[in-house]
Design a protein around this motif. Structure first.
Motif, PDB file in Angstrom:
ATOM      1  N   ASN A  92      49.879  37.127  42.293  1.00 28.75           N
ATOM      2  CA  ASN A  92      48.512  37.574  42.092  1.00 28.75           C
ATOM      3  C   ASN A  92      47.524  36.552  41.395  1.00 28.75           C
ATOM      4  O   ASN A  92      46.553  35.945  41.896  1.00 28.75           O
ATOM      5  CB  ASN A  92      48.283  38.855  41.478  1.00 28.75           C
ATOM      6  N   THR A  93      48.171  36.091  40.353  1.00 30.75           N
ATOM      7  CA  THR A  93      47.507  34.957  39.397  1.00 30.75           C
ATOM      8  C   THR A  93      47.569  33.697  40.136  1.00 30.75           C
ATOM      9  O   THR A  93      46.320  33.043  40.150  1.00 30.75           O
ATOM     10  CB  THR A  93      48.385  34.780  38.115  1.00 30.75           C
ATOM     11  N   ALA A  94      48.505  33.280  41.005  1.00 31.08           N
ATOM     12  CA  ALA A  94      48.505  32.107  41.833  1.00 31.08           C
ATOM     13  C   ALA A  94      47.367  32.306  42.947  1.00 31.08           C
ATOM     14  O   ALA A  94      46.682  31.270  43.307  1.00 31.08           O
ATOM     15  CB  ALA A  94      49.770  31.786  42.447  1.00 31.08           C
ATOM     16  N   MET A  95      47.394  33.194  43.451  1.00 30.09           N
ATOM     17  CA  MET A  95      46.469  33.539  44.652  1.00 30.09           C
ATOM     18  C   MET A  95      45.103  33.532  44.227  1.00 30.09           C
ATOM     19  O   MET A  95      44.226  32.972  44.719  1.00 30.09           O
ATOM     20  CB  MET A  95      46.842  34.945  45.329  1.00 30.09           C
ATOM     21  N   LEU A  96      44.890  34.221  43.166  1.00 25.49           N
ATOM     22  CA  LEU A  96      43.597  34.226  42.348  1.00 25.49           C
ATOM     23  C   LEU A  96      42.719  32.827  41.951  1.00 25.49           C
ATOM     24  O   LEU A  96      41.752  32.574  42.132  1.00 25.49           O
ATOM     25  CB  LEU A  96      43.424  35.352  41.302  1.00 25.49           C
ATOM     26  N   SER A  97      44.032  32.179  41.524  1.00 22.49           N
ATOM     27  CA  SER A  97      43.479  30.698  41.227  1.00 22.49           C
ATOM     28  C   SER A  97      43.119  29.775  42.402  1.00 22.49           C
ATOM     29  O   SER A  97      42.899  28.670  41.928  1.00 22.49           O
ATOM     30  CB  SER A  97      44.494  30.229  40.107  1.00 22.49           C
ATOM     31  N   SER A 116      40.794  41.376  51.461  1.00 24.74           N
ATOM     32  CA  SER A 116      39.443  41.533  50.997  1.00 24.74           C
ATOM     33  C   SER A 116      38.751  40.574  50.423  1.00 24.74           C
ATOM     34  O   SER A 116      37.524  40.247  50.196  1.00 24.74           O
ATOM     35  CB  SER A 116      39.329  42.946  50.274  1.00 24.74           C
ATOM     36  N   LYS A 117      39.918  39.948  49.505  1.00 25.46           N
ATOM     37  CA  LYS A 117      39.490  38.701  48.485  1.00 25.46           C
ATOM     38  C   LYS A 117      39.258  37.326  49.191  1.00 25.46           C
ATOM     39  O   LYS A 117      39.171  36.383  48.798  1.00 25.46           O
ATOM     40  CB  LYS A 117      40.232  38.622  47.360  1.00 25.46           C
ATOM     41  N   GLY A 118      39.711  37.582  50.584  1.00 22.09           N
ATOM     42  CA  GLY A 118      39.850  36.044  51.500  1.00 22.09           C
ATOM     43  C   GLY A 118      40.979  35.417  51.027  1.00 22.09           C
ATOM     44  O   GLY A 118      40.961  34.096  51.206  1.00 22.09           O
ATOM     45  N   PHE A 119      42.180  35.878  50.536  1.00 26.95           N
ATOM     46  CA  PHE A 119      43.134  34.966  50.120  1.00 26.95           C
ATOM     47  C   PHE A 119      44.119  34.645  51.349  1.00 26.95           C
ATOM     48  O   PHE A 119      44.760  33.736  51.483  1.00 26.95           O
ATOM     49  CB  PHE A 119      44.122  35.721  48.981  1.00 26.95           C
ATOM     50  N   LEU A 120      43.912  35.534  52.487  1.00 29.62           N
ATOM     51  CA  LEU A 120      44.942  35.291  53.523  1.00 29.62           C
ATOM     52  C   LEU A 120      44.332  34.731  54.653  1.00 29.62           C
ATOM     53  O   LEU A 120      43.155  35.029  55.129  1.00 29.62           O
ATOM     54  CB  LEU A 120      45.783  36.477  54.012  1.00 29.62           C
ATOM     55  N   LEU A 121      45.016  34.010  55.560  1.00 28.67           N
ATOM     56  CA  LEU A 121      44.237  33.391  56.791  1.00 28.67           C
ATOM     57  C   LEU A 121      44.360  34.564  57.894  1.00 28.67           C
ATOM     58  O   LEU A 121      45.458  35.065  58.150  1.00 28.67           O
ATOM     59  CB  LEU A 121      45.047  32.158  57.298  1.00 28.67           C
ATOM     60  N   ILE A 321      49.982  33.635  55.837  1.00 27.64           N
ATOM     61  CA  ILE A 321      49.625  32.189  55.602  1.00 27.64           C
ATOM     62  C   ILE A 321      48.384  32.275  54.395  1.00 27.64           C
ATOM     63  O   ILE A 321      47.456  32.986  54.669  1.00 27.64           O
ATOM     64  CB  ILE A 321      49.087  31.330  56.972  1.00 27.64           C
ATOM     65  N   HIS A 322      48.557  31.521  53.492  1.00 27.90           N
ATOM     66  CA  HIS A 322      47.742  31.396  52.396  1.00 27.90           C
ATOM     67  C   HIS A 322      46.366  30.624  53.020  1.00 27.90           C
ATOM     68  O   HIS A 322      46.369  29.610  53.586  1.00 27.90           O
ATOM     69  CB  HIS A 322      48.212  30.600  51.243  1.00 27.90           C
ATOM     70  N   ALA A 323      45.183  31.396  52.900  1.00 30.05           N
ATOM     71  CA  ALA A 323      43.813  30.966  53.457  1.00 30.05           C
ATOM     72  C   ALA A 323      43.465  29.527  52.906  1.00 30.05           C
ATOM     73  O   ALA A 323      42.967  28.809  53.365  1.00 30.05           O
ATOM     74  CB  ALA A 323      42.933  31.903  52.929  1.00 30.05           C
ATOM     75  N   LYS A 324      43.931  29.050  51.703  1.00 25.85           N
ATOM     76  CA  LYS A 324      43.669  27.835  51.053  1.00 25.85           C
ATOM     77  C   LYS A 324      44.887  26.909  51.165  1.00 25.85           C
ATOM     78  O   LYS A 324      44.709  25.875  50.453  1.00 25.85           O
ATOM     79  CB  LYS A 324      43.232  27.964  49.808  1.00 25.85           C
ATOM     80  N   SER A 325      45.840  27.330  52.186  1.00 19.35           N
ATOM     81  CA  SER A 325      47.027  26.309  52.011  1.00 19.35           C
ATOM     82  C   SER A 325      46.460  24.803  52.832  1.00 19.35           C
ATOM     83  O   SER A 325      45.805  25.066  53.755  1.00 19.35           O
ATOM     84  CB  SER A 325      47.978  26.818  53.068  1.00 19.35           C
ATOM     85  N   PRO A 326      46.951  23.736  52.234  1.00 13.01           N
ATOM     86  CA  PRO A 326      46.452  22.386  53.125  1.00 13.01           C
ATOM     87  C   PRO A 326      47.217  22.397  54.193  1.00 13.01           C
ATOM     88  O   PRO A 326      47.233  21.255  54.826  1.00 13.01           O
ATOM     89  CB  PRO A 326      46.724  21.389  51.985  1.00 13.01           C
ATOM     90  N   ALA A 327      48.388  23.078  54.459  1.00 16.74           N
ATOM     91  CA  ALA A 327      49.239  22.847  55.490  1.00 16.74           C
ATOM     92  C   ALA A 327      49.224  23.996  56.507  1.00 16.74           C
ATOM     93  O   ALA A 327      50.199  24.551  56.894  1.00 16.74           O
ATOM     94  CB  ALA A 327      50.614  22.754  54.904  1.00 16.74           C
TER      95      ALA A 327
END
Length: 445
Positions: A92-97, A116-121, A321-327
């Motif tokens: 959670n900490t990693a996703m939040l940051s 809801s927080k836009g963390f996932l693609l 998939i992480h929404a902020k993943s560069p890959a």
């Protein structure tokens, strides 16, 4: 480069979770190896031989991608007290940051909160537009059941079923007719009473519909199977104070009082039904044919007017998939590879396949082994399965669509409060109101 990282300490876990790039997805520079390969990170709770094979096969297909798997536990390693909560907190900490792995196994993680927080693609458009996936072969009914806010945020590796296995000999001798595709718990109760009555007339005493099933167990089974009738998560609404739910509590108690169910074990051949998970094509034979000589596989009843469809589904591992993943492009390639025939046919993969064609192939292969006499039951005896049963297996797998996202907290509240009714301390109506109030408060927190 060591690819298979077993993150034993929380410090190492947090470091690996937060060292995977930040910024908007696709805009940041992609991490690369000194050989120029794009680094793609995958977070797992537990490593298994399946993922080791998957890594090898994926990199063979995409030699320009270096898949790096980060697993918190090795296969079979136990979780210590509070350890999984520490893992959740670190994730959670990693996703939040804004950091984290490119692909995340989301079992036990707060997916709805991440969405809801836009963390996932949202993979809905990718799924629709991808030309390498054959949508008519995918189990889209299961993917649709997993949608949140009309978006596809998680992709399962496979799925399992929950079915009712009946004693075909007893049901046949009783000559009762019912349709398991439309029946509810009241009809289950009626059918069971009739079969038990006729079995006793034929000299078989102490027959039960379900054995080792106290009323609270049956109530939980009923709630699992009918959860969607009483909880509307998107509207944050519960219907536990409804007449239908009160009726469910009372039915469970009445079946216990009438000795249709029992908390005790039944003698062999004295049990009419068994609620059973079917986790693979093999389980269609190994489980039912160890229970009964002529098993009848059917759907579990629903509550009241709830529409009946296919078997209840529970998924195996799900990936996001992480929404902020560069890959993100590489991450989607991994998801499509998971849904490919090559990955779905890997022997180490658990559950039914997300591809209809693979399920049909596996069931056909199983039928050939049974017909040749090469397939043995766990007790060493040859499996005697009529050919028409394999069509039943296929139909049940393909039509499975009753995926419900059961909230463990809601289930826990209902189970806790229901004990006051089953112990005779409160009425069903009083317990229903208590459950309604607690669940409503929880849903609106």
């Amino acid at each position: 480069m060591k690819k298979w990282l077993l993150l034993i300490s929380m410090g190492a876990l947090i470091a690996s979770l937060t060292a995977c790039g930040s910024g908007e997805g696709g805009n940041a520079d992609k991490p690369a190896t000194k050989e120029g390969k794009t680094v793609l990170t995958l977070s797992l709770t537990e490593s298994t031989p399946f993922y080791q094979t998957l890594e090898k096969k994926f990199e063979e297909k995409y030699p320009d991608i270096d898949l790096q798997i980060h697993a918190y536990k090795s296969m079979g390693e136990q979780w210590g007290p509070g350890e999984f909560e520490k893992y959740r907190t670190a994730t959670n900490t990693a996703m939040l940051s804004g950091n984290g792995m490119d692909i995340i196994e989301v079992g036990g993680l707060p997916v709805k909160e991440y969405v809801s927080k836009g963390f996932l693609l949202n993979m809905n458009d990718l799924l629709e537009q991808d030309q390498t996936l054959h949508k008519d072969d995918l189990q889209m009914n299961i993917l649709d059941g997993l949608k949140l806010n009309d978006g596809v945020y998680t992709i399962p590796l496979g799925y399992s079923l929950r079915v009712l296995v009946g004693n075909g000999d007893m049901l046949g001798k009783a000559n009762v007719t019912f349709d398991d595709k439309t029946w509810d718990w009241k009809e289950f109760q009626k059918v069971s009473k009739e079969v038990i009555r006729k079995a006793k007339e034929n000299g078989t005493p102490e027959v039960y519909a379900l054995a080792s099933y106290p009323p609270e167990y049956l109530f939980q089974e009923m709630l699992y199977e009918n959860y969607a009738a009483f909880v509307e998560p998107s509207a944050k609404k519960a219907l536990f104070d409804s007449p239908e739910f009160v009726d469910l509590l009372q039915q469970a108690m009445k079946m216990n009082d009438e000795k249709i169910i029992t908390a005790n074990e039944a003698q062999p051949g004295h049990q009419l039904f068994s609620s059973t998970p079917i986790r693979s094509p093999l389980d269609f034979i190994d489980v039912p044919y160890m229970l009964f000589d002529h098993p009848k596989i059917m759907l579990l009843p629903r509550a009241g007017e709830t529409a009946q469809k296919g078997a209840r589904v529970f998924t195996s591992t799900q990936f996001a998939i992480h929404a902020k993943s560069p890959a993100q492009e590489e991450a989607w390639k991994f998801i499509t590879f998971l849904l490919s025939e090559e990955a779905q046919l890997l022997q180490e993969r658990e559950g039914f396949s997300m591809l209809k064609s693979v399920n049909e192939k596996l069931i056909n292969d199983l039928q050939e082994k049974v017909e040749s006499g090469d397939y043995k039951l766990p007790n060493g005896q040859p499996a005697k399965v009529p050919d028409e049963q394999f069509n039943v297996f296929k139909q049940m797998v393909q039509s499975a669509d009753q995926y419900v996202d059961l909230d463990s907290k809601v289930i826990s509240i209902a189970s806790e409060e229901s004990m006051a009714y089953f112990s005779g301390q409160k009425t069903a109506e009083e317990v229903a109101k208590l459950i309604q109030n607690r669940v409503t408060t929880y849903l609106n927190e």
